[in-house]
Design an enzyme around this catalytic site. Structure first.
Site, short mmCIF file in Angstrom:
data_model
loop_
_atom_site.label_atom_id
_atom_site.label_comp_id
_atom_site.label_asym_id
_atom_site.label_seq_id
_atom_site.Cartn_x
_atom_site.Cartn_y
_atom_site.Cartn_z
N GLU A 18 -122.21 69.07 -46.80
CA GLU A 18 -121.63 67.79 -46.42
C GLU A 18 -122.22 66.72 -47.33
OE1 GLU A 18 -122.23 66.58 -42.34
OE2 GLU A 18 -120.81 64.95 -42.56
N ALA A 74 -130.91 66.65 -40.66
CA ALA A 74 -130.47 68.01 -40.36
C ALA A 74 -128.96 68.11 -40.53
CB ALA A 74 -130.84 68.38 -38.92
N MET A 75 -128.45 69.34 -40.55
CA MET A 75 -127.03 69.56 -40.83
C MET A 75 -126.45 70.65 -39.94
SD MET A 75 -124.38 68.85 -42.59
CE MET A 75 -122.83 69.69 -42.29
N GLU A 76 -125.26 70.36 -39.42
CA GLU A 76 -124.66 71.19 -38.35
C GLU A 76 -123.80 72.36 -38.83
OE1 GLU A 76 -123.71 68.00 -39.19
OE2 GLU A 76 -121.54 67.76 -38.96
N GLU A 121 -127.36 68.16 -33.66
CA GLU A 121 -126.68 69.16 -34.49
C GLU A 121 -126.00 70.21 -33.63
OE1 GLU A 121 -126.40 68.01 -37.28
OE2 GLU A 121 -128.15 66.70 -37.35
N GLU A 163 -119.61 61.66 -35.96
CA GLU A 163 -120.99 61.17 -35.93
C GLU A 163 -121.23 60.17 -34.79
OE1 GLU A 163 -123.22 62.70 -37.22
OE2 GLU A 163 -122.33 63.76 -38.92
N1 BES Z 1 -123.83 65.75 -40.52
C1 BES Z 1 -125.09 65.08 -40.57
C2 BES Z 1 -125.91 65.43 -41.77
C3 BES Z 1 -125.45 64.86 -43.08
C4 BES Z 1 -125.35 63.51 -43.24
C5 BES Z 1 -125.15 65.63 -44.14
C6 BES Z 1 -124.93 63.01 -44.46
C7 BES Z 1 -124.73 65.12 -45.33
C8 BES Z 1 -124.63 63.80 -45.51
C9 BES Z 1 -125.93 65.38 -39.34
O1 BES Z 1 -125.22 65.76 -38.22
C10 BES Z 1 -126.62 64.12 -38.97
O2 BES Z 1 -125.97 63.20 -38.58
N2 BES Z 1 -127.93 64.08 -39.13
C11 BES Z 1 -128.72 62.91 -38.91
C12 BES Z 1 -129.61 63.04 -37.72
C13 BES Z 1 -128.92 62.73 -36.44
C14 BES Z 1 -129.83 62.96 -35.26
C15 BES Z 1 -128.37 61.33 -36.38
C16 BES Z 1 -129.58 62.76 -40.14
O3 BES Z 1 -129.66 63.71 -40.91
O4 BES Z 1 -130.13 61.69 -40.33
ZN ZN Z 2 -124.34 64.20 -37.15
#
Ligand code: BES
Ligand code: ZN
Length: 897
Positions: A123, A268-270, A304, A326
């Site tokens: 992503e 983190a990534m889902e 996630e 998100e």
């Molecule tokens: N899908 C995102 C990770 C992501 C964000 C991948 C941007 C690539 C580019 C993940 O679900 C996410 O939102 N992670 C947050 C933490 C969450 C608890 C808000 C993060 O990584 O900050």
């Molecule tokens: Zn997210």
């Protein structure tokens, strides 16, 4: 890298893809220098759009072969895409072979190496850095993945879905090799693809869910970190249970894996069935992680996991819809953490923390160069739009929907959303429509088109309320206005639908029954008024005395409220409001009023007895929880104070706040001693809300006591802090004591810092804390800035590891305004140098750090000019990435505004 290709992508230009990719069969020969990727796709035309060539995304990869139905075909490269003309009418197989170099991938997007293993991050647009593809979220395919690698170095081979086959291969030149084949039955967009090949070990847990199905949960970490995975596993189990109970959303996989990696751009990534996490949000034991870390792990693991439905089962049609997954998933993780917290106060504490984040991150964003709607209209680099607006404001928009339809109505809406759209890529409009349709009688359904301005308009609305009591008629009329200021590209705004939760309070603290004009009888003591015009009036009847209004309870809408309450009213709310959020808010407002007055007239701040007494009463309150007290006694941050001012003088804000802290420390000295001693936590460590609240308050008290002691030249409290630092039984208390010493500039801080480093030199996440603590120490005579600069040369410092880079650079530039904004502009020079350096390594991270300059045009002189010069220098860098270019160009456009 993508320098030079800075084109603006617009939401209104969306068109469906010309082809669908139905299945993908990927084979990887993993090698750090040259990984071979064989990509066999089953492709068909999208008959809904005109016939056209197939254009595949690809970035930083070497193409070696293109076959259509096993025959070579001609192809060309155009605008960075691979274009294939003359394709068969019907379905066909497309085979692509290419190579990539994981070891050189310092951007950490696509396939990269970390700690001797292979990891991916796709992503938003990282899959195109692995192979040629239709790398967009509305193209969903079923993946089968074969991984081949050296067995000794990479004993663990993982990808999405289920393991279908594994075994040994013929030995290669570097020893034995093996393979594993994975199949993911759920069609998914390419951004959810993941693979891991590394030397890892796993904590495992078998669970049986309500439906009676068995599942395997695994948390993979490096050898030696296994004892730090218990909390992550418990958080995962709790997440599974919660989503099933609250939203009837079960775990749909036989196997759910979490993998921790030390080099990661985000939290983190889902990825479907194979979540990849920054180690920061997995690893914890009492000796190395704080209460805040434990809470962070619970919420990120939850977040996630919840994406498995909100994001993965139903995904985004295009990246403009990012908040669809998100915003909704942040809302869900916030609700999860609140439900886990249990008691009403613990829930309120979580809500206060979330609102504090929103105000500190999103409000400034909404007022600065990067202001954009929750559903943006355009972008250059999508990575720049993973913002507080899309996330935190997006979550508030979902929360307002829940407020308007009720908790049960909202759960019904979620059920309808899944029955309509499961397996599809959809839009924010689709989501809002489903919630409304499931609640046809609700205010949301009645006012849906207007409510959706929340998705379309940037900027934080202002709500101004004035009350008038009329004694003869025993009525109280609230006049409420809403205004929305212009933002870049949006000069005129339309009125929002704003749910305003409120109550009325008597002078004695009594909650008054609420009866609006025309109603036969009162309807409870709290209600939600729905504002939908520029100006609204509400008249309450049967009131014997003039009430104090308690408005925007629980922060029911993401607005700035001006309620025009006098200090006396705020003191009443602080003492009596039944809404803990507004109680906290009243205290913050009292403090903010004093800070703003001091900054504006430049006179030395002198705290009044009324304020001091109120703070003492709060601290000594027999019923309030420690966690709540800690929040209420923490002064508004320098960043939040800056938000209220134009122009902003960061040094004056710092001076005023430091003076206020010292006076609070001095005036409440005996009370802080009591607070410190009365909130010690005995027995084994547990991160529960009660114990962590007590630790937080004790640590705040210790910091206050050290501040006061240093000012008096007293050595007793610094000595006690040092003892506590040495003997602490957990990281929260140890870091708390170290913070007290460092923040008060105690002499013993040096010794303690050295000792801390020696003790934890092999714990990367703790060394991050060590850097961050030094970089966020309140500035005094330029010492903190000088030290931060010096730390750049520390052998443990590196810009290549995102956590480490953030622990020094972001900590200083974003979380220490007074150290950063210097009249000699040295902070800005430091910033520009780091951005330029980091841009060549990791543009995504560089762009995030560049955002500290979003609000430069509001700075007072000489800061403003110094900041402008630094921005121009970065903008002039040759080969600047499009990531950083978008941020600095938008910032510089502010100059004329
Ligand atoms: N899908 C995102 C990770 C992501 C964000 C991948 C941007 C690539 C580019 C993940 O679900 C996410 O939102 N992670 C947050 C933490 C969450 C608890 C808000 C993060 O990584 O900050
Ligand atoms: Zn997210």
């Amino acid at each position: 890298m993508r320098e030079g290709t800075a084109t603006l992508i617009r939401r209104e230009d969306y068109t469906a893809p010309a082809y669908w990719i139905k299945t993908v069969d990927l084979t990887f020969d993993l090698d750090p220098i040259k990984t071979l990727v064989i990509n066999r796709m089953q492709v068909e035309r999208n008959t809904g759009v005109p016939v056209q060539p197939l254009k595949l995304h690809g970035e930083d990869i070497m193409l070696t072969r293109v076959l259509v139905n096993n025959e070579s075909v001609s192809f060309r490269h155009e605008d960075g895409m691979l274009v294939i003309d003359n394709l068969p009418e019907g379905p066909f197989q497309l085979e692509i072979r290419n190579t990539c170099c994981p070891e050189k991938n310092t951007q950490l997007s696509g396939l990269y190496t970390s700690g001797g293993g292979f990891f991916t991050q796709c992503e938003a647009e990282g899959f195109r850095r692995i192979t040629y593809f239709l790398d967009r979220p509305d193209v969903m395919a079923v993946y089968t993945v074969t991984l081949r690698a050296a067995k000794t170095q990479y004993p663990v081979l993982l990808s999405n879905g289920n393991l279908v086959e594994q075994g040994d291969m013929m030995a290669g030149v570097y020893g034995p090799r093996h393979f594993a084949k994975w199949h993911d039955p759920f069609p998914k967009p390419s951004y959810l693809f993941a693979l891991v090949a590394a030397d890892l070990v796993a904590r495992e847990q078998h669970i049986r869910t309500r439906s009676g199905k068995d599942h395997l949960l695994q948390v993979y970490v490096r050898r030696g970190d296994l004892e730090k995975t218990e909390h992550a596993m418990n958080s995962l189990i709790a997440s599974v249970v919660w989503d099933e109970a609250r939203f009837k959303l079960p775990l749909d996989l036989e196997r759910f894996m979490i993998v921790a990696v030390g080099d990661f751009n985000m939290g983190a990534m889902e990825n479907k069935g194979l979540n990849i996490f920054n180690t920061k949000f997995v690893l914890a034991n009492p000796a190395t992680a704080t209460d805040v870390d434990y809470a962070g792990i619970e919420s990120v693991v939850g977040h996630e996991y919840f994406h498995n439905w909100t994001g993965n089962r139903i995904t985004c049609r295009d990246w403009f819809q990012l908040s669809l997954k998100e915003g909704l998933t942040v809302f869900r993780d916030q609700e999860f953490s609140m439900d886990m917290a249990g008691t009403a106060t613990a829930r309120a504490v979580k809500r206060i923390e979330d609102v504090r984040t929103l105000r500190q991150m999103q409000f400034p964003e909404d007022a600065g160069a990067m202001a954009h709607p929750v559903r943006p209209d355009s972008y250059v680099e999508i990575n720049n739009f993973y913002t507080a607006t899309v996330y935190e404001k997006g979550a508030e928009v979902v929360r307002m929907m829940q407020t308007l339809v009720g908790r049960e109505g909202f759960a019904r809406g979620i059920t309808l959303y899944f029955s309509r759209f499961d397996g599809q890529a959809v839009t924010c409009d689709d989501f809002a429509q489903a919630i409304a349709d499931a609640n046809p009688q609700s205010e949301l359904a009645k006012q849906l088109p207007q409510f959706k301005h929340w998705y379309a308009q940037a900027g934080t609305p202002r709500v101004s309320a004035r009350g008038r009591y009329d004694a003869p008629s025993r009525t109280y009329t609230l006049g409420i206005e809403q205004t929305a200021l212009p933002s870049p590209g949006q000069p005129v705004k339309q009125a929002y639908v704003i749910p305003l939760a409120m109550g009325l309070i008597g002078r004695d603290g009594q909650a008054l029954p609420l009866q609006l004009e025309g109603e036969a009888q009162p309807v409870g003591t709290e209600r939600v008024l729905v504002l939908n015009e520029a100006r609204s009036f509400f008249t309450f009847v049967n009131l014997d005395v003039e009430p104090v209004p308690s408005l925007l309870r629980g922060f029911s809408a993401p607005v700035v409220l001006a309620d025009h309450l006098a200090d006396a009213d705020l003191l009443t709310l602080l003492q009596h409001d039944t809404d803990p959020f507004n109680r906290w808010e009243a205290g913050q407002r009292l403090a903010l009023n004093r800070l703003l007055a001091a900054v504006k007239d430049g006179a030395p701040l002198q705290l009044d007895d009324a304020f001091i007494d109120a703070m003492r009463k709060l601290l000594r309150h027999p019923e309030l929880d420690a966690a709540f007290k800690e929040l209420a006694l923490t002064l508004p941050s320098e960043a939040y104070v800056a938000e209220q001012l134009n122009p902003v003088d960061p040094q004056r804000i710092h001076q005023a706040r430091e003076a206020m802290l010292l006076q609070l420390a001095q005036a409440l000295r005996d009370d802080w001693v009591w607070a410190f001693e009365a909130h010690q936590v005995k027995g084994g460590y547990s991160p529960d809300p009660v114990s962590s609240g007590r630790r937080a308050l004790a640590n705040l008290a210790l910091t206050m006591l050290c501040r006061d002691a240093i000012a008096r030249g007293d050595v007793v409290w610094p000595g006690r802090a040092y003892e506590r630092f040495k003997d602490a039984g957990n990281m929260t208390d140890r870091l708390g004591a170290l913070t007290a010493l460092t923040h008060s500039h105690a002499e013993l801080a040096e010794l303690a810092l050295q000792r801390f480093h020696t003790l934890f030199k092999s714990e990367a996440l703790v060394i991050d804390k060590w850097f961050a603590l030094q970089a966020t120490t309140p500035e005094k005579d330029g010492q903190v800035f000088a030290r931060a600069k010096h730390l750049l040369k520390h052998p443990d410092f590196s810009l290549k590891n995102p956590n480490r880079a953030r622990s020094l650079i972001a900590a200083l530039c974003m979380n220490n305004p007074a150290a950063f904004h210097r009249s000699d502009a040295a902070g800005y020079v430091f910033w520009a140098d780091r951005i330029i350096e980091l841009d060549g390594i990791n543009p995504q991270l560089a762009a995030r750090l560049a955002r500290v300059m979003d609000r430069w045009s509001k700075l007072a002189e000489p800061y403003r000019s110094g900041a402008a010069e630094a921005l121009k220098r970065v903008a002039a860098k040759p080969n600047l990435s499009s990531d950083v270019a978008e941020i600095v160009h938008r910032a510089l456009q502010q100059e004329s505004q």
